[in-house]
Write an enzyme that holds these catalytic residues in place. Structure first.
Site, PDB file in Angstrom:
ATOM      1  N   SER A   1       0.830  -1.205   0.000  1.00 46.72           N
ATOM      2  CA  SER A   1       0.000   0.000   0.000  1.00 46.72           C
ATOM      3  C   SER A   1       0.863   1.252   0.000  1.00 46.72           C
ATOM      4  O   SER A   1       1.977   1.263   0.546  1.00 46.72           O
ATOM      5  CB  SER A   1      -0.899   0.005   1.243  1.00 46.72           C
ATOM      6  OG  SER A   1      -1.504   1.267   1.439  1.00 46.72           O
TER       7      SER A   1
ATOM      8  N   TYR B   1      -2.303  -0.130  10.132  1.00 48.26           N
ATOM      9  CA  TYR B   1      -2.502  -0.714   8.804  1.00 48.26           C
ATOM     10  C   TYR B   1      -1.221  -0.610   7.985  1.00 48.26           C
ATOM     11  O   TYR B   1      -0.751  -1.589   7.392  1.00 48.26           O
ATOM     12  CB  TYR B   1      -3.654  -0.014   8.088  1.00 48.26           C
ATOM     13  CG  TYR B   1      -3.771  -0.378   6.636  1.00 48.26           C
ATOM     14  CD1 TYR B   1      -4.225  -1.637   6.250  1.00 48.26           C
ATOM     15  CD2 TYR B   1      -3.420   0.525   5.632  1.00 48.26           C
ATOM     16  CE1 TYR B   1      -4.321  -1.989   4.910  1.00 48.26           C
ATOM     17  CE2 TYR B   1      -3.516   0.186   4.297  1.00 48.26           C
ATOM     18  CZ  TYR B   1      -3.961  -1.070   3.931  1.00 48.26           C
ATOM     19  OH  TYR B   1      -4.042  -1.419   2.611  1.00 48.26           O
TER      20      TYR B   1
END
Length: 338
Positions: A130, A155
């Site tokens: 990501s 995350y």
């Protein structure tokens, strides 16, 4: 990659996983998809996506990444050579509320997938990272050669951990691993927790949208078809060792082991307020805006340097924001009967 080969796509009921599976199936490729169909967002949307994968070459198994026994049975049965691992607990802000979900799926589940690939002799493990890994980095555009040791959300930390774990398996077991850092993916079949989706829902309902950092943000919005194109290109060729890798000046994006990291983005960041104006134009309705401070775990700007992906695979994103948003809005209105 031969059509007789069966590709494993994890997170097949998710936004990117379903779009990727659909592409492969349209090409006559055989796909096995797994997903745990959790209720992080509406399960009906995940079921809808699976309904679009009603092809003879598709087999779906409801499996959780933490269930190593079920995974082992699938790998024994299908003998995958290529694994595209997109399943994960998504969302930056939700990681502040429920960190355990990220540990289970993005760490324990990720190690389970690496173990399956190791023991079942998978030839190429492609996994989703990501843009969030860039964290506190402020050098633009974000380059795969930058240091990414300062994540600002759990995350992001799990995604950085995935890259480190994959490298260790590339080193120890010669498992070809390619990590893909996705930048703000949007489009039809999308994720309801993403800003563009929530903005559309709220504007159409006449509700106020929350705009963080008082609107002073930029995002490298990347259309789903471009993301799928990049994944397909990368999956077709296993990562290789970099013969020029230098331990005295180490390149973070490659290795002496078969390991590679790429950015997949549009390479054209858009001001958030500009994005909202385009959305208003396409919806034919003005947004009610509430300006708020920066949210915890968020970053001001994302901007992908995609030179390496262009160089290695000829990647060239082709869908501009106005076209992509129009496609999404048309789908949204049809799906929700607005």
């Amino acid at each position: 990659m031969h059509r007789s080969e069966i590709i494993l796509v994890t997170g097949a009921a998710g936004f990117i996983g379903a779009a990727l599976s659909h592409y492969y199936l349209m090409q006559g490729q055989q796909v096995v998809g797994i997903d745990n169909l959790n209720d992080y967002y509406e399960v009906s949307l995940k079921q809808y996506r699976l309904g679009l994968l009603d092809f003879a070459g598709f087999r779906f198994h409801k499996v959780d990444l933490v269930d190593s026994k079920a995974l082992d049975e699938l790998f024994k049965k299908y003998k995958f050579k290529t694994v595209i691992h997109l399943a994960a607990q998504a969302g930056v802000r939700y990681s502040l509320e429920n960190p355990r979900a990220y540990v289970d799926s993005n760490l324990s589940g990720f190690v389970n997938m690496l173990e399956m690939c190791r023991h079942h002799h998978v030839e190429h493990f492609v996994f989703a990272s990501s843009s969030s890994v860039y964290g506190a980095n402020r050098v633009m555009p974000f380059s795969i050669n930058h240091n990414v040791d300062h994540p600002v959300s759990l995350y992001a930390a799990t995604k950085k951990s995935n890259e480190l774990l994959a490298h260790s398996y590339a080193h120890l077991y010669n498992l070809a691993c390619t990590g893909l850092r996705f930048f703000t993916v949007y489009g039809p079949w999308g994720r309801p927790d993403m800003a563009y989706y929530k903005f559309t829902r709220s504007i159409l309902a006449g509700e106020t949208i929350a705009v963080y950092n008082y609107g002073d943000m930029r995002r490298d919005f990347t259309y789903i078809d471009d993301i799928v194109d990049g994944i397909v290109k990368v999956a077709s060729r296993p990562a290789r060792a970099n013969p020029c890798w230098d331990a005295l000046a180490p390149d973070p994006a490659s290795s002496y082991a078969p390991y590679q990291i790429y950015n997949i983005g549009n390479n054209q960041p858009v001001e958030l307020m500009t994005f909202i104006r385009v959305l208003e134009k396409k919806l034919g309705k003005k947004a009610k805006i509430k300006l708020l401070p920066m949210a915890d775990g968020d970053v001001k700007e994302t901007y992908a340097d995609i030179d390496k992906l262009q160089q290695d695979f000829g990647f060239n994103p082709g869908i501009q924001l106005e076209e992509g948003l129009e496609n999404f809005i048309n789908w949204y209105k049809s799906y929700y009967n607005v």
